[in-house]
Design a protein around this motif. Structure first.
Motif, PDB file in Angstrom:
ATOM      1  N   MET A  98       0.849  -1.193   0.000  1.00  0.00           N
ATOM      2  CA  MET A  98       0.000   0.000   0.000  1.00  0.00           C
ATOM      3  C   MET A  98       0.887   1.246   0.000  1.00  0.00           C
ATOM      4  N   ALA A  99       0.654   2.150  -0.947  1.00  0.00           N
ATOM      5  CA  ALA A  99       1.464   3.358  -1.070  1.00  0.00           C
ATOM      6  C   ALA A  99       1.232   4.289   0.111  1.00  0.00           C
ATOM      7  N   THR A 100       2.295   4.957   0.517  1.00  0.00           N
ATOM      8  CA  THR A 100       2.177   5.923   1.609  1.00  0.00           C
ATOM      9  C   THR A 100       2.091   7.329   1.045  1.00  0.00           C
ATOM     10  N   ALA A 101       1.462   8.220   1.798  1.00  0.00           N
ATOM     11  CA  ALA A 101       1.340   9.615   1.379  1.00  0.00           C
ATOM     12  C   ALA A 101       2.586  10.381   1.813  1.00  0.00           C
ATOM     13  N   ARG A 102       2.814  11.510   1.181  1.00  0.00           N
ATOM     14  CA  ARG A 102       3.937  12.366   1.562  1.00  0.00           C
ATOM     15  C   ARG A 102       3.515  13.217   2.748  1.00  0.00           C
ATOM     16  N   PRO A 103       4.162  13.047   3.907  1.00  0.00           N
ATOM     17  CA  PRO A 103       3.796  13.844   5.078  1.00  0.00           C
ATOM     18  C   PRO A 103       4.028  15.336   4.827  1.00  0.00           C
ATOM     19  N   HIS A 104       3.201  16.159   5.427  1.00  0.00           N
ATOM     20  CA  HIS A 104       3.322  17.603   5.221  1.00  0.00           C
ATOM     21  C   HIS A 104       2.693  18.354   6.388  1.00  0.00           C
ATOM     22  N   ILE A 105       3.327  19.474   6.754  1.00  0.00           N
ATOM     23  CA  ILE A 105       2.768  20.373   7.760  1.00  0.00           C
ATOM     24  C   ILE A 105       2.704  21.773   7.168  1.00  0.00           C
ATOM     25  N   ALA A 106       1.538  22.396   7.222  1.00  0.00           N
ATOM     26  CA  ALA A 106       1.384  23.799   6.835  1.00  0.00           C
ATOM     27  C   ALA A 106       1.153  24.595   8.114  1.00  0.00           C
ATOM     28  N   LEU A 107       2.055  25.535   8.396  1.00  0.00           N
ATOM     29  CA  LEU A 107       1.933  26.377   9.586  1.00  0.00           C
ATOM     30  C   LEU A 107       1.559  27.784   9.160  1.00  0.00           C
ATOM     31  N   TYR A 108       0.404  28.257   9.635  1.00  0.00           N
ATOM     32  CA  TYR A 108      -0.027  29.621   9.368  1.00  0.00           C
ATOM     33  C   TYR A 108       0.599  30.557  10.393  1.00  0.00           C
ATOM     34  N   VAL A 109       1.108  31.692   9.925  1.00  0.00           N
ATOM     35  CA  VAL A 109       1.829  32.604  10.821  1.00  0.00           C
ATOM     36  C   VAL A 109       1.458  34.062  10.578  1.00  0.00           C
ATOM     37  N   ASP A 110       1.583  34.845  11.642  1.00  0.00           N
ATOM     38  CA  ASP A 110       1.547  36.300  11.586  1.00  0.00           C
ATOM     39  C   ASP A 110       2.593  36.761  12.592  1.00  0.00           C
ATOM     40  N   VAL A 111       3.435  37.698  12.207  1.00  0.00           N
ATOM     41  CA  VAL A 111       4.537  38.143  13.061  1.00  0.00           C
ATOM     42  C   VAL A 111       4.046  38.603  14.428  1.00  0.00           C
ATOM     43  N   VAL A 112       2.819  39.097  14.513  1.00  0.00           N
ATOM     44  CA  VAL A 112       2.299  39.641  15.772  1.00  0.00           C
ATOM     45  C   VAL A 112       2.057  38.568  16.833  1.00  0.00           C
ATOM     46  N   SER A 113       1.915  37.319  16.435  1.00  0.00           N
ATOM     47  CA  SER A 113       1.582  36.249  17.370  1.00  0.00           C
ATOM     48  C   SER A 113       2.831  35.632  17.992  1.00  0.00           C
ATOM     49  N   PRO A 114       3.005  35.747  19.315  1.00  0.00           N
ATOM     50  CA  PRO A 114       4.175  35.138  19.949  1.00  0.00           C
ATOM     51  C   PRO A 114       4.152  33.620  19.858  1.00  0.00           C
ATOM     52  N   PHE A 115       2.958  33.043  19.852  1.00  0.00           N
ATOM     53  CA  PHE A 115       2.861  31.586  19.826  1.00  0.00           C
ATOM     54  C   PHE A 115       3.104  31.038  18.418  1.00  0.00           C
ATOM     55  N   ALA A 116       2.748  31.815  17.394  1.00  0.00           N
ATOM     56  CA  ALA A 116       3.106  31.425  16.030  1.00  0.00           C
ATOM     57  C   ALA A 116       4.623  31.475  15.870  1.00  0.00           C
ATOM     58  N   TYR A 117       5.249  32.485  16.475  1.00  0.00           N
ATOM     59  CA  TYR A 117       6.715  32.578  16.461  1.00  0.00           C
ATOM     60  C   TYR A 117       7.327  31.357  17.145  1.00  0.00           C
ATOM     61  N   GLU A 118       6.802  30.972  18.281  1.00  0.00           N
ATOM     62  CA  GLU A 118       7.359  29.842  19.011  1.00  0.00           C
ATOM     63  C   GLU A 118       7.169  28.534  18.251  1.00  0.00           C
ATOM     64  N   ALA A 119       6.005  28.337  17.662  1.00  0.00           N
ATOM     65  CA  ALA A 119       5.783  27.136  16.856  1.00  0.00           C
ATOM     66  C   ALA A 119       6.717  27.115  15.652  1.00  0.00           C
ATOM     67  N   TYR A 120       6.875  28.265  15.018  1.00  0.00           N
ATOM     68  CA  TYR A 120       7.790  28.397  13.880  1.00  0.00           C
ATOM     69  C   TYR A 120       9.212  28.030  14.292  1.00  0.00           C
ATOM     70  N   HIS A 121       9.661  28.562  15.412  1.00  0.00           N
ATOM     71  CA  HIS A 121      11.023  28.305  15.883  1.00  0.00           C
ATOM     72  C   HIS A 121      11.231  26.819  16.175  1.00  0.00           C
ATOM     73  N   ILE A 122      10.246  26.182  16.787  1.00  0.00           N
ATOM     74  CA  ILE A 122      10.353  24.760  17.106  1.00  0.00           C
ATOM     75  C   ILE A 122      10.380  23.917  15.837  1.00  0.00           C
ATOM     76  N   LEU A 123       9.485  24.183  14.917  1.00  0.00           N
ATOM     77  CA  LEU A 123       9.457  23.415  13.668  1.00  0.00           C
ATOM     78  C   LEU A 123      10.744  23.596  12.872  1.00  0.00           C
ATOM     79  N   ARG A 124      11.328  24.779  12.950  1.00  0.00           N
ATOM     80  CA  ARG A 124      12.554  25.073  12.202  1.00  0.00           C
ATOM     81  C   ARG A 124      13.804  24.506  12.858  1.00  0.00           C
ATOM     82  N   ASN A 125      13.803  24.393  14.190  1.00  0.00           N
ATOM     83  CA  ASN A 125      15.057  24.125  14.887  1.00  0.00           C
ATOM     84  C   ASN A 125      15.100  22.857  15.742  1.00  0.00           C
ATOM     85  N   ASP A 126      13.959  22.339  16.159  1.00  0.00           N
ATOM     86  CA  ASP A 126      13.993  21.164  17.025  1.00  0.00           C
ATOM     87  C   ASP A 126      14.320  19.911  16.214  1.00  0.00           C
TER      88      ASP A 126
END
Length: 228
Positions: free
Chosen positions: A1-29
Protein backbone atom coordinates in the motif's frame (compact mmCIF):
# COMPACT_ATOMS: atom_id res chain seq x y z
CA UNK A 1 0.00 0.00 0.00
CA UNK A 2 1.46 3.36 -1.07
CA UNK A 3 2.18 5.92 1.61
CA UNK A 4 1.34 9.61 1.38
CA UNK A 5 3.94 12.37 1.56
CA UNK A 6 3.80 13.84 5.08
CA UNK A 7 3.32 17.60 5.22
CA UNK A 8 2.77 20.37 7.76
CA UNK A 9 1.38 23.80 6.84
CA UNK A 10 1.93 26.38 9.59
CA UNK A 11 -0.03 29.62 9.37
CA UNK A 12 1.83 32.60 10.82
CA UNK A 13 1.55 36.30 11.59
CA UNK A 14 4.54 38.14 13.06
CA UNK A 15 2.30 39.64 15.77
CA UNK A 16 1.58 36.25 17.37
CA UNK A 17 4.18 35.14 19.95
CA UNK A 18 2.86 31.59 19.83
CA UNK A 19 3.11 31.43 16.03
CA UNK A 20 6.71 32.58 16.46
CA UNK A 21 7.36 29.84 19.01
CA UNK A 22 5.78 27.14 16.86
CA UNK A 23 7.79 28.40 13.88
CA UNK A 24 11.02 28.30 15.88
CA UNK A 25 10.35 24.76 17.11
CA UNK A 26 9.46 23.41 13.67
CA UNK A 27 12.55 25.07 12.20
CA UNK A 28 15.06 24.12 14.89
CA UNK A 29 13.99 21.16 17.03
CA UNK A 30 15.69 17.89 15.94
CA UNK A 31 12.39 16.09 16.39
CA UNK A 32 11.06 17.78 13.23
CA UNK A 33 14.27 17.37 11.20
CA UNK A 34 12.82 14.46 9.13
CA UNK A 35 10.12 16.86 7.91
CA UNK A 36 12.40 19.82 7.16
CA UNK A 37 11.55 19.70 3.45
CA UNK A 38 7.87 19.02 4.09
CA UNK A 39 6.90 22.06 6.15
CA UNK A 40 5.28 25.07 4.50
CA UNK A 41 4.88 28.46 6.20
CA UNK A 42 1.90 30.56 5.16
CA UNK A 43 1.55 34.26 6.12
CA UNK A 44 -1.94 35.41 7.05
CA UNK A 45 -3.44 38.48 8.73
CA UNK A 46 -4.41 37.37 12.23
CA UNK A 47 -6.63 40.41 12.76
CA UNK A 48 -8.64 39.48 9.68
CA UNK A 49 -8.97 35.86 10.78
CA UNK A 50 -10.11 36.87 14.26
CA UNK A 51 -12.71 39.17 12.72
CA UNK A 52 -14.06 36.42 10.46
CA UNK A 53 -14.39 34.10 13.45
CA UNK A 54 -15.86 36.69 15.79
CA UNK A 55 -12.89 35.97 18.05
CA UNK A 56 -11.46 38.39 20.64
CA UNK A 57 -7.76 39.09 21.05
CA UNK A 58 -6.47 37.54 24.31
CA UNK A 59 -4.88 40.84 25.36
CA UNK A 60 -8.37 42.37 25.47
CA UNK A 61 -9.74 39.76 27.89
CA UNK A 62 -9.39 40.47 31.62
CA UNK A 63 -7.03 38.02 33.38
CA UNK A 64 -6.24 36.22 30.12
CA UNK A 65 -4.05 39.16 29.09
CA UNK A 66 -1.76 38.48 32.07
CA UNK A 67 -1.90 34.70 31.68
CA UNK A 68 -1.08 34.83 27.97
CA UNK A 69 2.08 36.83 28.61
CA UNK A 70 3.21 34.34 31.26
CA UNK A 71 2.40 31.48 28.89
CA UNK A 72 4.53 32.81 26.04
CA UNK A 73 7.53 33.19 28.35
CA UNK A 74 6.96 29.74 29.84
CA UNK A 75 7.08 27.95 26.49
CA UNK A 76 9.98 30.09 25.30
CA UNK A 77 11.97 29.04 28.36
CA UNK A 78 11.08 25.36 28.01
CA UNK A 79 12.11 25.25 24.34
CA UNK A 80 15.06 27.70 24.63
CA UNK A 81 13.44 30.16 22.22
CA UNK A 82 14.98 33.68 22.19
CA UNK A 83 12.31 36.17 23.28
CA UNK A 84 12.15 39.47 25.13
CA UNK A 85 10.52 39.49 28.55
CA UNK A 86 8.95 42.83 27.57
CA UNK A 87 6.24 43.07 24.94
CA UNK A 88 7.16 44.72 21.62
CA UNK A 89 6.33 48.34 20.83
CA UNK A 90 2.58 48.96 20.32
CA UNK A 91 1.70 45.32 20.99
CA UNK A 92 -0.55 44.04 19.54
CA UNK A 93 0.44 46.06 16.49
CA UNK A 94 -1.34 46.15 13.13
CA UNK A 95 0.95 43.89 11.08
CA UNK A 96 -0.97 44.27 7.83
CA UNK A 97 1.99 45.95 6.01
CA UNK A 98 4.38 43.28 7.30
CA UNK A 99 2.19 40.38 6.23
CA UNK A 100 1.53 41.90 2.82
CA UNK A 101 5.27 42.29 2.31
CA UNK A 102 5.81 38.64 3.17
CA UNK A 103 3.17 37.66 0.62
CA UNK A 104 4.95 39.76 -2.01
CA UNK A 105 8.24 37.86 -1.75
CA UNK A 106 7.34 35.55 -4.63
CA UNK A 107 5.71 32.19 -5.18
CA UNK A 108 5.51 30.94 -1.60
CA UNK A 109 4.45 27.49 -2.77
CA UNK A 110 7.87 26.97 -4.38
CA UNK A 111 11.09 25.91 -2.65
CA UNK A 112 12.73 29.19 -3.63
CA UNK A 113 9.78 31.19 -2.31
CA UNK A 114 9.78 29.32 0.99
CA UNK A 115 13.52 29.91 1.28
CA UNK A 116 13.01 33.66 0.95
CA UNK A 117 10.07 33.56 3.34
CA UNK A 118 11.99 31.86 6.15
CA UNK A 119 14.86 34.31 5.75
CA UNK A 120 12.40 37.19 6.08
CA UNK A 121 10.58 35.57 9.00
CA UNK A 122 13.86 34.90 10.80
CA UNK A 123 14.76 38.58 10.46
CA UNK A 124 11.36 39.92 11.41
CA UNK A 125 10.86 37.60 14.38
CA UNK A 126 14.29 38.53 15.74
CA UNK A 127 13.51 42.22 15.32
CA UNK A 128 10.03 42.04 16.84
CA UNK A 129 10.10 39.32 19.50
CA UNK A 130 13.75 39.44 20.53
CA UNK A 131 14.68 43.10 20.16
CA UNK A 132 11.18 44.57 20.51
CA UNK A 133 11.38 46.73 17.37
CA UNK A 134 8.27 48.23 15.78
CA UNK A 135 8.41 46.24 12.54
CA UNK A 136 4.92 47.42 11.60
CA UNK A 137 6.34 50.91 11.08
CA UNK A 138 7.41 51.56 7.49
CA UNK A 139 11.04 52.50 8.06
CA UNK A 140 11.67 49.71 10.55
CA UNK A 141 10.12 47.16 8.18
CA UNK A 142 12.21 48.53 5.33
CA UNK A 143 15.36 48.31 7.43
CA UNK A 144 14.78 44.69 8.41
CA UNK A 145 14.04 43.64 4.83
CA UNK A 146 17.06 45.51 3.48
CA UNK A 147 19.21 43.68 6.00
CA UNK A 148 17.95 40.40 4.55
CA UNK A 149 17.53 41.11 0.82
CA UNK A 150 19.29 44.38 0.06
CA UNK A 151 17.80 47.66 -1.11
CA UNK A 152 16.73 46.79 -4.66
CA UNK A 153 14.83 43.63 -3.74
CA UNK A 154 13.25 45.37 -0.74
CA UNK A 155 11.93 48.17 -2.95
CA UNK A 156 10.36 45.60 -5.26
CA UNK A 157 8.76 43.72 -2.36
CA UNK A 158 7.34 46.85 -0.72
CA UNK A 159 5.93 48.06 -4.04
CA UNK A 160 4.27 44.71 -4.80
CA UNK A 161 3.00 44.42 -1.23
CA UNK A 162 0.36 47.01 -2.14
CA UNK A 163 -0.98 44.90 -5.01
CA UNK A 164 0.09 41.26 -5.28
CA UNK A 165 0.86 41.02 -1.58
CA UNK A 166 -2.51 42.45 -0.62
CA UNK A 167 -4.37 39.94 -2.78
CA UNK A 168 -2.33 36.95 -1.65
CA UNK A 169 -2.70 37.85 2.01
CA UNK A 170 -6.48 38.00 1.67
CA UNK A 171 -6.46 34.63 -0.10
CA UNK A 172 -4.20 33.06 2.54
CA UNK A 173 -6.34 34.35 5.39
CA UNK A 174 -9.48 33.01 3.74
CA UNK A 175 -7.73 29.67 3.20
CA UNK A 176 -6.80 29.47 6.89
CA UNK A 177 -10.39 30.20 7.87
CA UNK A 178 -11.76 27.53 5.53
CA UNK A 179 -9.26 25.02 6.95
CA UNK A 180 -10.62 25.59 10.43
CA UNK A 181 -8.29 28.23 11.88
CA UNK A 182 -9.57 30.60 14.57
CA UNK A 183 -6.22 31.75 15.95
CA UNK A 184 -2.48 31.10 15.68
CA UNK A 185 -0.47 28.98 15.46
CA UNK A 186 -2.71 26.84 13.27
CA UNK A 187 -1.19 23.75 11.69
CA UNK A 188 -2.73 21.60 8.98
CA UNK A 189 -0.96 18.24 9.04
CA UNK A 190 -1.03 15.29 6.65
CA UNK A 191 0.61 12.10 7.89
CA UNK A 192 2.09 9.15 6.01
CA UNK A 193 -1.32 7.47 5.87
CA UNK A 194 -2.77 10.40 3.95
CA UNK A 195 -4.92 11.57 6.86
CA UNK A 196 -5.19 15.34 7.35
CA UNK A 197 -6.06 17.11 10.60
CA UNK A 198 -5.78 20.62 12.03
CA UNK A 199 -3.99 21.49 15.29
CA UNK A 200 -3.94 24.74 17.25
CA UNK A 201 -1.40 26.03 19.73
CA UNK A 202 2.15 25.39 20.87
CA UNK A 203 0.72 23.24 23.65
CA UNK A 204 -0.64 20.83 21.03
CA UNK A 205 2.68 20.15 19.33
CA UNK A 206 2.80 16.86 21.22
CA UNK A 207 -0.38 15.86 19.38
CA UNK A 208 1.30 16.85 16.10
CA UNK A 209 4.28 14.63 16.93
CA UNK A 210 1.98 11.68 17.60
CA UNK A 211 -0.14 12.30 14.53
CA UNK A 212 2.86 12.61 12.23
CA UNK A 213 4.45 9.45 13.63
CA UNK A 214 7.70 11.17 14.59
CA UNK A 215 10.27 9.40 16.77
CA UNK A 216 9.36 10.33 20.32
CA UNK A 217 12.69 9.15 21.68
CA UNK A 218 14.29 12.14 19.96
CA UNK A 219 12.19 14.52 22.06
CA UNK A 220 14.51 16.26 24.52
CA UNK A 221 13.86 18.64 27.41
CA UNK A 222 11.15 19.16 29.99
CA UNK A 223 8.83 20.86 27.49
CA UNK A 224 8.48 17.69 25.45
CA UNK A 225 8.04 15.69 28.65
CA UNK A 226 5.09 17.91 29.49
CA UNK A 227 3.61 17.63 26.01
CA UNK A 228 4.20 13.92 25.45
Amino acid sequence: MATARPHIALYVDVVSPFAYEAYHILRNDPLFAPLSDSITYIPIFLGGLMHKCGNTAPMRIANKDKWINTERLRWAKHFSIPISTSLPVDFPANTLPVQRALCALGDLESKEGQGKLVRALDGLYAAYWVRGEAVHQAEVLRGVLEGVFGREETERVLAEAKTVGKTRLTENTERAFKEGAFGLPWMVCTNGKGVTEGFWGVDHLGCVVEFMGLEREKAKGKAWKALL
